[in-house]
Design an enzyme around this catalytic site. Sequence first.
Site, PDB file in Angstrom:
ATOM      1  N   HIS A   1       0.799  -1.228   0.000  1.00  0.00           N
ATOM      2  CA  HIS A   1       0.000   0.000   0.000  1.00  0.00           C
ATOM      3  C   HIS A   1       0.832   1.278   0.000  1.00  0.00           C
ATOM      4  O   HIS A   1       0.256   2.370   0.060  1.00  0.00           O
ATOM      5  CB  HIS A   1      -0.924   0.035   1.224  1.00  0.00           C
ATOM      6  CG  HIS A   1      -2.143  -0.816   1.088  1.00  0.00           C
ATOM      7  ND1 HIS A   1      -3.251  -0.431   0.360  1.00  0.00           N
ATOM      8  CD2 HIS A   1      -2.433  -2.045   1.579  1.00  0.00           C
ATOM      9  CE1 HIS A   1      -4.170  -1.375   0.428  1.00  0.00           C
ATOM     10  NE2 HIS A   1      -3.705  -2.368   1.152  1.00  0.00           N
TER      11      HIS A   1
ATOM     12  N   LYS B   1      -8.761  13.987   5.039  1.00  0.00           N
ATOM     13  CA  LYS B   1      -7.899  12.805   4.987  1.00  0.00           C
ATOM     14  C   LYS B   1      -6.880  12.906   6.114  1.00  0.00           C
ATOM     15  O   LYS B   1      -6.771  13.934   6.786  1.00  0.00           O
ATOM     16  CB  LYS B   1      -7.196  12.691   3.645  1.00  0.00           C
ATOM     17  CG  LYS B   1      -6.380  13.922   3.250  1.00  0.00           C
ATOM     18  CD  LYS B   1      -5.682  13.748   1.907  1.00  0.00           C
ATOM     19  CE  LYS B   1      -6.648  13.805   0.766  1.00  0.00           C
ATOM     20  NZ  LYS B   1      -6.920  12.497   0.168  1.00  0.00           N
TER      21      LYS B   1
ATOM     22  N   LYS C   1       0.640  14.387   1.754  1.00  0.00           N
ATOM     23  CA  LYS C   1      -0.712  14.692   1.285  1.00  0.00           C
ATOM     24  C   LYS C   1      -0.908  16.190   1.075  1.00  0.00           C
ATOM     25  O   LYS C   1      -1.897  16.622   0.491  1.00  0.00           O
ATOM     26  CB  LYS C   1      -1.745  14.128   2.258  1.00  0.00           C
ATOM     27  CG  LYS C   1      -1.739  12.596   2.283  1.00  0.00           C
ATOM     28  CD  LYS C   1      -2.754  12.046   3.255  1.00  0.00           C
ATOM     29  CE  LYS C   1      -2.706  10.524   3.327  1.00  0.00           C
ATOM     30  NZ  LYS C   1      -3.219   9.859   2.123  1.00  0.00           N
TER      31      LYS C   1
ATOM     32  N   THR D   1      -8.642   6.431  -1.803  1.00  0.00           N
ATOM     33  CA  THR D   1     -10.038   6.054  -2.024  1.00  0.00           C
ATOM     34  C   THR D   1     -10.956   7.232  -1.736  1.00  0.00           C
ATOM     35  O   THR D   1     -12.091   7.254  -2.221  1.00  0.00           O
ATOM     36  CB  THR D   1     -10.451   4.856  -1.148  1.00  0.00           C
ATOM     37  OG1 THR D   1     -10.108   5.121   0.216  1.00  0.00           O
ATOM     38  CG2 THR D   1      -9.753   3.587  -1.597  1.00  0.00           C
TER      39      THR D   1
END
Length: 820
Positions: free
Chosen positions: A363, A554, A560, A662
């Site tokens: 991942h 998130k 990010k 996702t």
Amino acid sequence: MNCPDMKNLKSDRISIQESICRNIKYGIGKRVEYATTQDVYLALTQSIRDRLIEKWIETEDRYARANPRRVYYLSMEFLIGRSLGNVLINLGLYEECRLALQGLGFDLDDVRDQESDAALGNGGLGRLAACFLDSMATLGIPGFGYGIYYEYGLFKQEIENGYQKEKPDHWISKAGPMQIERPDQACIIPLYGRIEHGQDLDGNYNPMWLDWRVIIGVPHDIPVVGYGGQTTNYLRLYSATASSDFDIQIFNAGDYFKAVEQKIGSENISKILYPSDTINTGKELRLIQEYFLIACSLRDIVKRFLENHSSFDQFSEKVQIQLNDTHPALAVVELMRTLVDEQAIAWERAWNITQQTLAYTNHTLLSEALEKWPVSLIEHVLPRHMQIIYEINFRFLAEVAAKWPGDTNRLSRMSIIEETPEKQVRMAHLAMVGSHSTNGVSVLHTQLLKSSLASDFHDMWPLRFNNKTNGITQRRWLLKANPKLSELLNQTIGNGWIRHLDQLKQLESHATDPAFQEAFRKVKRANKERLEKNIFETTRIRINPDSIFDIQAKRIHEYKRQLLNVMHIIHQYLSIIEDGREPGNPKTYIFAGKAAPGYWAAKQIIKLIHNVSDIVNRDPRTGGLLRVVFIPDYRVSLAEKIIPAADISEQISTAGKEASGTGNMKFSLNGALTVGTLDGANIEIEAEVGKENIYIFGLKANEIKNLKTSNSYRPLDYYLSNDSIRRVMDALWDNRFCTQEPGLFRWIYYHILEKGDEYFHLADFPSYVQIHEMIQKDYSHPTQWTRKAILNVARMGFFSSDRTISEYAQDIWQAEPVLP
């Protein structure tokens, strides 16, 4: 003994109402007229569980007759959120329960709000696992989750003066009766101890693992029902308790306090998700957690297999185990230990069984997320397992040397043991060596996995590597989270999309229909009003539902790039108050997410968001054109309110860093337009929705790699040559946003301009500003904007987790549905 037949439990409004009243009276001990909303929640959950268990037993009977290949999904996280609403939808009982409660004077939404989010995960990894369980049950695949029954989970996030504060989240106290504890199926897990080097009767080396400390794993089952109610699988979670026998030995020795201390220490294993590994005791606990998960799981899986088989000849034909990231990688070693030590199977045969049984999902490409454990720590906690790891590595390196004679560098790179001053076990290497499949979770991620992180392993076993782009379940993230849009879709194209998301394609013909566009906008407006109310109740900040809702929700992490988002907000704020440049439309920036407790920089970014919010929201010069909000304690139930309200979805990670994502899929499915880099699944979303319906900016992964390789990225050049960048960076330096704490954000200035800007904020800043200016222009044309939003919904069919699971089942597990 014959039991009353419960298969005819009725599910009409009157029967459900009677069941609720019976459970209030006999389960809670109250008259119905005195019942609280919490009482009704508990009674309703028990009533639904009764019906759910009937479906569960029917499913198990069907599996027993078919004797199918079973799939076991091992994960440290299962972020299932609240269960009741999802169960009602999948069983088709939502409306009947709403009417039943209405007849008793209660509102179903109020009753559902009594349930706490199951704090069993942190972010995308755990939510993906939850979506996968839903899809396996919906598709009729015999698939079961295995994890840890965390008592406190991650943490409850509170904000004090802009700083994140972590509070215990004792979710179990409000969990309700959906979980089923099974103490009769508890298993014994050994830890620590020593190895006695002996020989068997044939003179072969026969190591004995002795003097363990024993931990007991107690399973708790959560039923997982698929849409339509035909199949009910389960998620089995283990809690840790101390061995009573072991504690009594200490107690009898006269040390009561040591006995209690031992018991508390044992039960810490399932207390919280991800204890801090910045100190040695935290590292040890985290390693024990990972072993506890896989040891309990494998004992249960092997036990279930042996109930119907006398040998292990068919083990890999009937059992497939998916490792969700590196956390369960010790399954390779534990399965070998079980086969070799406990079942007396020869090494070569045991290794073949292990490889054919296990599959590994990677991942991340981030080095800090690729687990490594000190050899000394594993030797201390799991001495027999360290022996087996050495043996696996010895045999594996012999294969490498045979394939590439004399290539010592390759041997060093591929070794499971990293030969640093403190030797480390590379868990990703262990997982790849011990599995028959290694998959990435988006096309770009898999390409990078094969070309960089695992290039040597791909050279050796090219056919073992494959891609399985992540997906989400539309039952949770559209049907449940966005009931108004779901109703509109059902009225327009029917409800076939609930099972077959690609049927949303039918919406394309309605994308320019004025009546449908108007209905679509009304749904979005209603969702924005719902979120506006929630934000005011939570933060006391008023926002304008007519403004553009620009949302980044998130996990808080530097890659990010919440910081890039804030830098743009500062730029926009300064443009308004210093340059007199007003945006074309009012804008509300909404943030949500948790930072890991030990992640200082991420927690500082949360503080920066709050300080910028205070300054911007209080400044009368913005005239309501700009608002900034941080919603605390991001969780599944909150995401279900945030995502349907978004106009803009921020997916702005540094290209090459995000494996898939996702959240990007959930936002697009609900009609938000993505602002994103060509990273993770953004690339595939662009391909599906069309370049004209997504806002892509920034450097590509190969461009960033070239800049790193050539060492040619110089952030100071951007600072000196770009007035907007310089003004934003100077604002962080000169305390504009931290007047009460001077110097608080100067670390960002140093981090970017002097340490090299690892995440390329300044390189991407100009194009990020430009893309937001384009958004302002496009939003000013409601017809065109609405068309883009509708086409995002219509073209998200590929991103259903049903599709992802179908690919896993066909390509990796060879598992077939078992339907009535």
